[in-house]
Design a protein around this motif. Structure first.
Motif, PDB file in Angstrom:
ATOM      1  N   ILE A 105      49.011  45.622  50.573  1.00 35.36           N
ATOM      2  CA  ILE A 105      50.017  45.640  49.518  1.00 35.36           C
ATOM      3  C   ILE A 105      51.335  46.239  50.029  1.00 35.36           C
ATOM      4  O   ILE A 105      52.420  45.770  49.694  1.00 35.36           O
ATOM      5  N   ALA A 106      51.231  47.256  50.893  1.00 35.26           N
ATOM      6  CA  ALA A 106      52.444  47.898  51.407  1.00 35.26           C
ATOM      7  C   ALA A 106      53.306  46.904  52.185  1.00 35.26           C
ATOM      8  O   ALA A 106      54.519  46.850  52.011  1.00 35.26           O
ATOM      9  N   SER A 107      52.667  46.077  53.032  1.00 35.50           N
ATOM     10  CA  SER A 107      53.429  45.111  53.834  1.00 35.50           C
ATOM     11  C   SER A 107      53.790  43.869  53.042  1.00 35.50           C
ATOM     12  O   SER A 107      54.912  43.371  53.128  1.00 35.50           O
ATOM     13  N   SER A 108      52.818  43.350  52.295  1.00 39.28           N
ATOM     14  CA  SER A 108      52.992  42.042  51.672  1.00 39.28           C
ATOM     15  C   SER A 108      53.681  42.139  50.319  1.00 39.28           C
ATOM     16  O   SER A 108      54.109  41.123  49.784  1.00 39.28           O
TER      17      SER A 108
ATOM     18  N   PHE B 105      50.048  38.696  47.195  1.00 38.65           N
ATOM     19  CA  PHE B 105      51.089  39.713  47.015  1.00 38.65           C
ATOM     20  C   PHE B 105      52.439  39.255  47.587  1.00 38.65           C
ATOM     21  O   PHE B 105      53.483  39.668  47.089  1.00 38.65           O
ATOM     22  N   CYS B 106      52.422  38.394  48.605  1.00 39.16           N
ATOM     23  CA  CYS B 106      53.691  37.827  49.080  1.00 39.16           C
ATOM     24  C   CYS B 106      54.350  37.011  47.968  1.00 39.16           C
ATOM     25  O   CYS B 106      55.553  37.130  47.712  1.00 39.16           O
TER      26      CYS B 106
ATOM     27  N   VAL C 156      42.306  44.079  35.327  1.00 38.25           N
ATOM     28  CA  VAL C 156      43.181  42.964  34.950  1.00 38.25           C
ATOM     29  C   VAL C 156      44.151  42.657  36.094  1.00 38.25           C
ATOM     30  O   VAL C 156      44.574  41.527  36.274  1.00 38.25           O
ATOM     31  N   PHE C 157      44.460  43.691  36.865  1.00 41.28           N
ATOM     32  CA  PHE C 157      45.545  43.564  37.854  1.00 41.28           C
ATOM     33  C   PHE C 157      45.019  43.224  39.253  1.00 41.28           C
ATOM     34  O   PHE C 157      43.879  43.558  39.601  1.00 41.28           O
ATOM     35  N   PRO C 158      45.871  42.589  40.046  1.00 40.52           N
ATOM     36  CA  PRO C 158      45.406  42.131  41.364  1.00 40.52           C
ATOM     37  C   PRO C 158      45.145  43.273  42.348  1.00 40.52           C
ATOM     38  O   PRO C 158      44.435  43.063  43.328  1.00 40.52           O
TER      39      PRO C 158
ATOM     40  N   VAL D 241      45.078  33.463  40.067  1.00 45.79           N
ATOM     41  CA  VAL D 241      45.800  33.311  38.801  1.00 45.79           C
ATOM     42  C   VAL D 241      47.117  34.086  38.858  1.00 45.79           C
ATOM     43  O   VAL D 241      48.174  33.577  38.465  1.00 45.79           O
ATOM     44  N   TRP D 242      47.051  35.320  39.373  1.00 47.80           N
ATOM     45  CA  TRP D 242      48.282  36.112  39.515  1.00 47.80           C
ATOM     46  C   TRP D 242      49.274  35.424  40.442  1.00 47.80           C
ATOM     47  O   TRP D 242      50.472  35.397  40.171  1.00 47.80           O
ATOM     48  N   ALA D 243      48.763  34.880  41.532  1.00 54.31           N
ATOM     49  CA  ALA D 243      49.645  34.197  42.478  1.00 54.31           C
ATOM     50  C   ALA D 243      50.308  32.998  41.817  1.00 54.31           C
ATOM     51  O   ALA D 243      51.507  32.751  42.001  1.00 54.31           O
TER      52      ALA D 243
END
Lengths: 304, 292
Positions: free
Chosen positions: A114-117, A197-198, A248-250, A281-283
């Motif tokens: 998550i930090a990078s992407s 996350f990207c 609920v969250f990625p 779904v988030w993406a």
């Protein structure tokens, strides 16, 4: 345990010297080859192919990232440091019948992805957009997808390299092993998480209006999600309503998809399909927002 | 006679019910340096953004290098270089790396070393972009826009915020770009810049062209009344406008000599571009809004 963490601290110091502190002072190196970058016409008047262009972009984006002290700290140093600290201090605690270390390793792999992407990518997109860098690049013939692809590839490469380092340090230094047959599940989760996350980064960047606001905004959103998703605190010890909310969250989905292969005693692939589906779904939602709102011009996020 | 490089007819841009560009006609010919001169907020940058395909127009007809910038693709972008008004250099890279990165976007780019020579950065090729001065950063901007061998170059406010020395150096450099045969469209709010560099000027005020011509003729500058000023022996300073300065100075000289008066500070002045421009641009009551 103690000698383990000492040796790991040394490894971290070496890694830090390699990636971080050494480049901090002299930000710009001389290129190793003098002639080749100087003579892009050597290959004739045809532009590079699609892959070549993306790799060309990624090469320079990676240099930009590697020479930014804040980005290095957030994407490389912090996950490694936290891993050593957490495993050294609480790795052998028992949480819900399992070693806490089986939470920390996948949790911090999720953090590094998550930090990078996401976090660093959002900051980078907003900063380059607001300073006119993206607009200038778009005034050239380079296609939009090359700029996005090259930058996302950079984020994924850093995500996966640091993740590999975390898994290796956990395994070798602290004995947090991973069954060989569960490795594909971890890789799949990390790659899928990085992609997801990207996409979300390009969506969220459209909501932030200034470079100064990018870092604090993203941190304010992410910190509660980290805390509720088993990144810093094994989520088996959290109240169930909080776990359900987090799921609920990625962030939680990625942490969970990485955690399962570590936690399971049963043989098998351990691919967390539900988690991957939620991330997808988030993406998809992120893609919809990005396609609708993304702009290369400064001032784009100010209306939000 | 070839078609104009830039051709705009009745170009319009509206934001809500505010029209920031209202019916602009432009023709920029091959090889010339064309200046859009106007006060801040006149709509110059908006016009450039439309001509470079960054914004869609609300009305009118636009052709740049024979194509509509709104729909023109990669091949068209190969032929157009853009220097934006406000853009920071690509962070973390050296001058050489920046140039190499952008060179990679084009089919047949110039070599980074060649560009560095052209824009006066040959000694700073290995310097990080963060170490460059404001003037050097602008040079890099221009170098990045030139690396793809553009036929047409847009320069948006290339010297804003420069000290006089850096400004003069930038002017010399831009002047030198004519040798490349590149057609240049320059925006500026500085009339001395337009006068120094441009072959032709269009003065833009409130989104419309109020005058167009060469630096020598714009706004009827060549026909405008000259100003004759002198001081009488009584100490009274006299200033008069004259449409035929030579005849009037002769009459004045006859008159003065006939009375044995000398007029030591006699001065005949052609209206400066500044006067013409200020007259065209109107009183400085225009709102000080940011250029969109």
């Amino acid at each position: 345990m103690f000698h383990g963490s000492t040796s790991i601290l040394i490894i971290v110091a070496v890694v830090a010297a390699r990636f971080g502190l050494g480049r901090g002072i002299k930000a710009v190196r001389r290129p190793r080859r003098r002639t080749a970058p100087d003579d892009p016409t050597a290959s004739g008047p045809r532009r590079r192919g699609a892959t070549g262009l993306v790799l060309h972009q990624a090469r320079y984006d990676l240099r930009t990232l590697a020479r930014n002290a804040q980005a290095r700290t957030a994407t490389i140093m912090l996950p490694l440091l936290l891993l050593v600290l957490f495993l050294g201090m609480w790795g052998s605690d028992r949480v819900a019948g399992a070693a806490a270390s089986t939470y920390y390793v996948p949790g911090l792999v999720a953090l590094s992805v998550i930090a990078s992407s996401f976090t660093n990518l959002v900051v980078s997109i907003v900063t380059q957009r607001e300073s006119g860098v993206l607009k200038r690049r778009r005034s050239t013939p380079v296609p939009a997808w090359v700029l996005i692809g090259g930058r996302a590839l950079t984020a994924m490469a850093v995500s996966l390299s640091v993740s590999t380092g975390l898994v290796a340090i956990g395994w070798i230094g602290f004995g947090v092993s991973l069954p060989a047959e569960a490795i594909p599940a971890v890789v799949l989760a990390a790659v899928a998480g990085s992609l997801c996350f990207c996409v979300l980064a390009y969506a969220v960047a459209t909501l932030i209006g200034s470079a100064e606001a990018a870092q604090p905004t993203v941190q304010a959103v992410m910190l509660p999600l980290y805390l509720g998703s088993g990144i810093f605190i094994p989520n088996a010890s959290l109240p169930s309503w909080l776990r359900q909310l987090a799921s609920v969250f990625p962030v939680e989905r990625l942490a969970d998809a990485l955690h399962r292969p570590y936690a399971s005693a049963a043989p098998g692939l351990q691919v967390a399909w539900t988690d991957l589906a939620v991330m997808a779904v988030w993406a998809a939602a992120g893609l919809a927002v990005a396609l609708r709102r993304f702009s290369w011009l400064p001032g784009a996020g100010r209306t939000a | 006679m070839s078609d104009p490089i830039v051709h705009a007819r009745d170009l319009r841009k509206r934001y809500g019910n505010r029209e920031v560009v209202s019916g602009v006609d432009l023709d920029v010919r091959a090889g010339e340096l064309f200046a859009l001169l106007g006060p801040n907020g006149a709509g110059k940058t908006t016009i450039v953004e439309i001509l470079t395909g960054f914004r869609c127009r609300s009305g009118g007809d636009v052709r740049v290098l024979g194509a509509d910038p709104q729909t023109a693709g990669t091949v068209w972008r190969e032929r157009v270089g853009v220097v934006l008004q406000e853009s920071q250099p690509d962070p973390g890279l050296s001058v050489r790396e920046c140039l190499s990165l952008y060179a990679g976007y084009y089919r047949a780019p110039r070599r980074p070393a060649e560009i560095a020579e052209l824009v006066g950065l040959a000694d700073s090729l290995e310097a990080g972009t963060g170490q460059l001065s404001g003037g050097q950063r602008r040079r890099l901007d221009i170098g990045l826009a030139l690396i793809g061998r553009p036929e047409l170059l847009f320069l948006d406010e290339p010297t804003t915020g420069f000290d006089p020395k850096a400004r003069r150096e930038a002017w010399d450099m831009i002047d030198g770009l004519r040798r490349l045969g590149t057609t240049i469209v320059l925006t500026t709010h500085a009339m001395d810049e337009a006068e120094r560099l441009a072959d032709r000027i269009a003065v833009i005020v409130d989104g419309a062209v109020v005058a167009q011509g060469t630096p020598a003729t714009i706004g009827g500058r060549d026909h405008h009344a000259h100003e004759i000023t002198f001081t009488l022996p009584t100490g009274r300073r006299v200033s008069m406008r004259s449409a035929q300065p030579l005849a009037d100075v002769r009459a004045l000289a006859d008159w003065a000599l006939g009375r044995g008066i000398d007029l030591p500070d006699l001065e005949v002045r052609r209206p400066a571009l500044e006067d013409v421009y200020l007259a065209l641009a109107g009183s400085p009551t225009t709102t000080d809004s940011q250029e969109a």
